[in-house]
Design an enzyme around this catalytic site. Structure first.
Site, PDB file in Angstrom:
ATOM      1  N   HIS A  28       1.040  -1.300  -0.149  1.00  0.00           N
ATOM      2  CA  HIS A  28      -0.011   0.112   0.077  1.00  0.00           C
ATOM      3  C   HIS A  28       0.840   1.229  -0.102  1.00  0.00           C
ATOM      4  CE1 HIS A  28      -2.295  -3.341   1.697  1.00  0.00           C
ATOM      5  NE2 HIS A  28      -3.456  -2.688   1.241  1.00  0.00           N
ATOM      6  N   GLY A 116      -3.999  -4.128  11.441  1.00  0.00           N
ATOM      7  CA  GLY A 116      -4.161  -4.654   9.951  1.00  0.00           C
ATOM      8  C   GLY A 116      -5.743  -4.747   9.726  1.00  0.00           C
ATOM      9  N   ASN A 187      -7.909  11.544   4.291  1.00  0.00           N
ATOM     10  CA  ASN A 187      -7.618  11.676   2.772  1.00  0.00           C
ATOM     11  C   ASN A 187      -8.899  11.377   1.978  1.00  0.00           C
ATOM     12  OD1 ASN A 187      -7.931   8.860   2.533  1.00  0.00           O
ATOM     13  ND2 ASN A 187      -5.683   8.716   2.697  1.00  0.00           N
ATOM     14  N   HIS A 262      -4.458   3.556  -3.455  1.00  0.00           N
ATOM     15  CA  HIS A 262      -4.433   3.005  -1.825  1.00  0.00           C
ATOM     16  C   HIS A 262      -3.710   1.500  -1.739  1.00  0.00           C
ATOM     17  CE1 HIS A 262      -6.075   0.728   1.543  1.00  0.00           C
ATOM     18  NE2 HIS A 262      -6.267  -0.118   0.998  1.00  0.00           N
ATOM     19  N   GLU A 426     -18.473  -4.752  24.125  1.00  0.00           N
ATOM     20  CA  GLU A 426     -17.546  -6.193  24.067  1.00  0.00           C
ATOM     21  C   GLU A 426     -16.269  -6.132  23.059  1.00  0.00           C
ATOM     22  OE1 GLU A 426     -20.821  -6.265  23.592  1.00  0.00           O
ATOM     23  OE2 GLU A 426     -21.657  -6.825  25.244  1.00  0.00           O
ATOM     24  N   HIS A 488     -29.386 -16.178  23.627  1.00  0.00           N
ATOM     25  CA  HIS A 488     -28.209 -15.972  24.546  1.00  0.00           C
ATOM     26  C   HIS A 488     -27.571 -17.445  25.082  1.00  0.00           C
ATOM     27  CE1 HIS A 488     -29.806 -12.286  25.131  1.00  0.00           C
ATOM     28  NE2 HIS A 488     -28.913 -11.909  26.225  1.00  0.00           N
ATOM     29  N   ARG A 535     -23.518 -20.541  34.720  1.00  0.00           N
ATOM     30  CA  ARG A 535     -24.420 -19.734  35.435  1.00  0.00           C
ATOM     31  C   ARG A 535     -25.140 -20.562  36.585  1.00  0.00           C
ATOM     32  NH1 ARG A 535     -30.882 -18.614  34.680  1.00  0.00           N
ATOM     33  NH2 ARG A 535     -30.820 -17.034  36.177  1.00  0.00           N
TER      34      ARG A 535
HETATM   35  C1  LIG Z   1     -11.584  -4.933   9.529  1.00  0.00           C
HETATM   36  C2  LIG Z   1     -11.119  -4.864   8.268  1.00  0.00           C
HETATM   37  N1  LIG Z   1     -11.789  -4.467   6.880  1.00  0.00           N
HETATM   38  C3  LIG Z   1     -11.263  -4.617   5.680  1.00  0.00           C
HETATM   39  C4  LIG Z   1      -9.857  -4.380   5.494  1.00  0.00           C
HETATM   40  C5  LIG Z   1      -9.530  -4.254   4.167  1.00  0.00           C
HETATM   41  N2  LIG Z   1      -9.081  -3.019   3.773  1.00  0.00           N
HETATM   42  C6  LIG Z   1      -7.836  -2.624   3.921  1.00  0.00           C
HETATM   43  S1  LIG Z   1      -7.511  -0.820   4.178  1.00  0.00           S
HETATM   44  C7  LIG Z   1      -9.019  -0.746   3.663  1.00  0.00           C
HETATM   45  C8  LIG Z   1      -9.663   0.572   3.615  1.00  0.00           C
HETATM   46  C9  LIG Z   1      -8.508   1.810   3.259  1.00  0.00           C
HETATM   47  O1  LIG Z   1      -9.157   2.939   3.683  1.00  0.00           O
HETATM   48  P1  LIG Z   1      -8.489   3.747   4.549  1.00  0.00           P
HETATM   49  O2  LIG Z   1      -8.598   3.360   6.095  1.00  0.00           O
HETATM   50  O3  LIG Z   1      -9.246   5.255   4.456  1.00  0.00           O
HETATM   51  O4  LIG Z   1      -6.932   3.867   4.107  1.00  0.00           O
HETATM   52  P2  LIG Z   1      -6.192   4.593   3.158  1.00  0.00           P
HETATM   53  O5  LIG Z   1      -7.118   4.364   1.863  1.00  0.00           O
HETATM   54  O6  LIG Z   1      -6.282   5.971   3.274  1.00  0.00           O
HETATM   55  O7  LIG Z   1      -4.868   3.911   2.918  1.00  0.00           O
HETATM   56  C10 LIG Z   1      -9.936  -1.872   3.754  1.00  0.00           C
HETATM   57  C11 LIG Z   1     -11.124  -2.015   3.260  1.00  0.00           C
HETATM   58  C12 LIG Z   1      -8.956  -4.445   6.708  1.00  0.00           C
HETATM   59  N3  LIG Z   1      -8.072  -4.312   6.624  1.00  0.00           N
HETATM   60  N4  LIG Z   1      -9.752  -4.683   7.937  1.00  0.00           N
END
Ligand SMILES: Cc1ncc(C[n+]2csc(CCOP(=O)(O)OP(=O)(O)O)c2C)c(N)n1
Length: 688
Positions: A28, A116, A187, A262, A426, A488, A535
């Site tokens: 990225h 991540g 951004n 991205h 949670e 539950h 429980r």
């Molecule tokens: C919980 C989760 N869902 C989906 C992803 C896959 N994913 C990686 S980056 C991203 C979105 C990126 O957008 P942003 O957070 O604004 O980062 P930028 O484009 O500015 O680098 C997604 C959907 C992930 N890493 N974690």
């Protein structure tokens, strides 16, 4: 320090990221290109850290919540002199490299938490800040601020969109975690789109409503503006700060401001154009100008001096404040104080018994006064999970209301309190506990109903992946919880938690096994442990007639053999253990030799030598029946091809717990019938 050199440092790191992603043909580049200036200002002018000792106690904690931008962090770590080389950068995302796709705690020096899965890092940061606030409130003394650091996060749109971030940020605002500062990489672009089609609420107002202090930087390349904003954030110590920095994803590249920048390498052509646009030499790749490296490596000397200064101050503190200083150091190193477990009760045999959640509450309250690092709470379920630490304080901003506040556990309201009220959150609870464990100095626990472990899966998985010592207490562990009904009643939760690598799941049979389970949970310092509790009351087994509950340490053990070589092995966990014990008594009267095995933890059992496992479950004895009020999935590995399992592979029902257990086949009669059946079929198979 010239503006040109600042810029050269930033561009060096930008192009380390671009070149590394290009070389790996994966990664990225967009986020590092856009967010590097704020990261640089933070690391160069604000972050208190010692690259040569990433574990220094009083360092600031930095979390890259937008973990996909990992090259931003690796570039910072390399440039500031952590144990990470340029070759490591060149090995980005390769087999066994120290620069994996997303930052992994314990894998790369300087990475505080594994990130991540979006949103987790920000919530971890709340946990890091809670740990700092709690330890400073408990251990600092006038003139001796030995715990005094900030937690800094870089978070992206995706982070702020995730629900877990909202849960955690709301709690951080309520708790007034003033030393938590989040830099928001605003951004307007995510992975697949511009934020205009998904994310249009006013983020600044949202955080203001949570009680955060919000500052804006309109131009993410304006280092002076970033500097001013970070100072404002650092100086505000009564509220967490959000610094909203308007940046441009893929800054300088042909795809700037497009979601296409991205998550894929720019490509040779666009790498060239980006370098041209930003005035960077096309060759060599991975270019690190000497003056940029020399400037950023000053972090080493700065960090050494800061740590030395702290060491001197800590020595003064220790002279003036023993034994407190000893306690603090023990907690930091995860060492258990002598005698921490001596007050854990031994529960007398009792046919009526008690719920294992009840026993757990008594055990926790016997441990906590002697183990100051034990701290945590529930997601608004203290009265049910029995996890309040009585009179050990409520973790909340100091307030006048005092002891009579509803829900207080006693002992005062302040950041020194050891009971953390997570609210009905949670997911954040799990992620916050991970941050606390990563901070060091505390052993965090969480608590809720087992069914709501489903709401905590992402941080539980990350705790296991990054080997964090977090204890999860889950009560109401089966259809026997009764009237609340199938919404539950856990069915598949045990099986699914057992599928998580590195996670130890323990479902104790009675009060005394619960005591041993807690000991294992405290002593397992390098991984999370999940306690699964009832429980309803379960009999406290008579240990004068049966094996000691210490057998729990081995995951499964022979409770009793009835004094004969067994023909049938009955295996159970938790609340079903007493059922097999009763059935065995009856079956023995009919002349059958029965072995009863209590099996509270598959993971602990699987870790035993083959010899031990064979001694508990001798391969020659194939007539085996397992009983557990949960999904049967996985039990075949213990009962084998000739065995049988009494479990539940459908949803439960809203009815009194004992009615459920009866109607769904968890009865003495059914255990006896099925035990006889497995014996017949095993015998028939043997004859064939
Ligand atoms: C919980 C989760 N869902 C989906 C992803 C896959 N994913 C990686 S980056 C991203 C979105 C990126 O957008 P942003 O957070 O604004 O980062 P930028 O484009 O500015 O680098 C997604 C959907 C992930 N890493 N974690």
């Amino acid at each position: 320090m010239s503006a040109e050199l600042d810029q050269r440092c930033i561009d060096t790191m930008r192009f380390l990221a671009v070149d590394a992603v290009q070389k790996a043909d994966s990664g990225h580049p967009g986020m590092p290109l856009g967010a590097m200036p704020m990261a640089y200002v933070l690391w160069d002018r604000f972050l208190k850290h010692n690259p040569r000792n990433p574990g220094w106690t009083d360092r600031d904690r930095f979390v890259l919540s937008a973990g996909h931008g990992s090259m931003l962090l690796y570039a910072l770590l390399y440039m500031t002199g952590y144990d990470l080389s340029l070759d490591d950068i060149k090995q980005f995302r390769q087999w066994e490299s120290r620069t994996p796709g997303h930052p992994e705690r314990g894998h790369t020096p300087g990475v505080e938490v594994t990130t991540g899965p979006l949103g987790q890092g920000l919530a971890n940061a709340v946990g890091l800040a809670i740990a700092e606030a709690q330890l400073s409130a408990r251990y600092n003394r006038p003139g001796h601020a030995i715990v005094d650091h900030h937690t800094w996060v870089i978070a992206s749109d995706g982070d702020l969109m995730e629900g877990v971030a909202s849960e955690a940020a709301a709690l951080a605002g309520h708790l007034k975690l003033g030393k938590l500062n989040c830099l928001y990489d605003d951004n307007s672009v995510t992975l697949a789109a511009g934020t205009d089609i998904t994310f249009t609420e006013d983020r600044a107002k949202r955080f203001e409503a949570y009680g955060w202090h919000v500052v804006h930087v309109d131009d993410g390349n304006d280092l002076d503006a970033i500097d001013t904003a970070l100072q404002a954030a650092r100086d505000e110590i009564h509220r967490p700060s959000l610094v909203v920095v308007r940046t441009h994803i893929g800054f300088g590249s042909p795809e700037q401001d497009s979601f296409k920048a991205h998550g894929s390498p720019l490509g040779e052509e666009d790498v060239r154009k980006t370098k041209q646009t930003l005035g960077w030499p096309l060759e060599p790749t991975f270019l690190v100008p000497e003056d940029a490296l020399a400037h950023m490596r000053k972090a080493v000397e700065r960090g050494r001096a800061q740590e030395e200064n702290w060491n001197t101050r800590f020595a003064g503190y220790a002279r003036a404040n023993q034994p407190l200083a000893g306690e603090f150091e023990r907690s930091l190193h995860g060492a258990l104080p002598e005698g921490w477990d001596t007050d854990i009760p031994v529960f007398p045999a009792d046919a009526k018994g008690m719920a294992t959640r009840e026993a757990s509450g008594k055990i926790m309250n016997a441990i906590a006064p002697k183990l100051p690092s034990l701290t945590g709470g529930s997601a608004d379920l203290d009265p049910s999970t029995k996890t309040a630490l009585k009179d050990l304080g409520d973790f909340n901003p100091p307030m006048q209301a005092g002891e009579d506040t509803q829900g207080s556990d006693g002992g005062g309201w302040s950041h020194a309190g050891r009971n953390i009220h997570f609210g009905v959150r949670e997911h954040a609870m799990g992620a916050i506990a991970n941050g606390m464990a990563a901070h060091a100095g505390c052993i965090p626990y969480t608590a809720t109903f087992l069914i709501f472990s489903d709401y905590m899966r992402p941080p539980m998985r990350l705790a296991a992946l990054s080997r964090l010592h977090v204890i999860h207490v889950f009560t109401h562990d089966s259809i026997a919880l009764g009237e609340d009904g199938p919404t539950h009643q856990p069915i598949e939760q045990l099986a699914s938690l057992r599928a998580v690598p590195n996670l130890t799941v323990i479902r104790p049979a009675d009060a005394n096994e619960t005591a041993v389970a807690w000991k294992v949970a405290i002593e397992t310092s390098d991984a999370p442990v999940t306690l699964v509790l009832t429980r309803q009351a379960v009999p406290t087994l008579d240990r004068s007639l049966m094996a000691s509950a210490d057998g729990l340490r081995k995951g499964a053990y022979v409770l009793d053999d009835g004094g004969a070589d067994p023909a049938v092995i009955l295996i159970a966990s938790g609340s079903e253990v007493h059922l097999i014990v009763e059935a065995a008594q009856h079956l023995r009267e009919t002349g059958l030799a029965i072995r009863c095995v209590s099996m509270p933890s598959w993971e602990l059992f699987d870790a035993q030598p083959q010899e031990y496992r064979d001694s508990v479950l001798p391969p020659a004895i194939r007539a085996r029946l397992a009983v557990e009020a949960g999904a049967t999935q996985g039990w075949s590995r213990y009962v084998g091809g000739s065995g049988d399992v009494i479990g539940i592979d459908h949803f439960g029902a809203s009815a009194p717990g004992d009615v459920n257990m009866h109607n769904f086949g968890f009865t003495f009669d059914e255990v006896c019938r099925r035990a006889q059946a497995v014996l017949s079929s095993a015998t028939a198979q043997a004859r064939r």
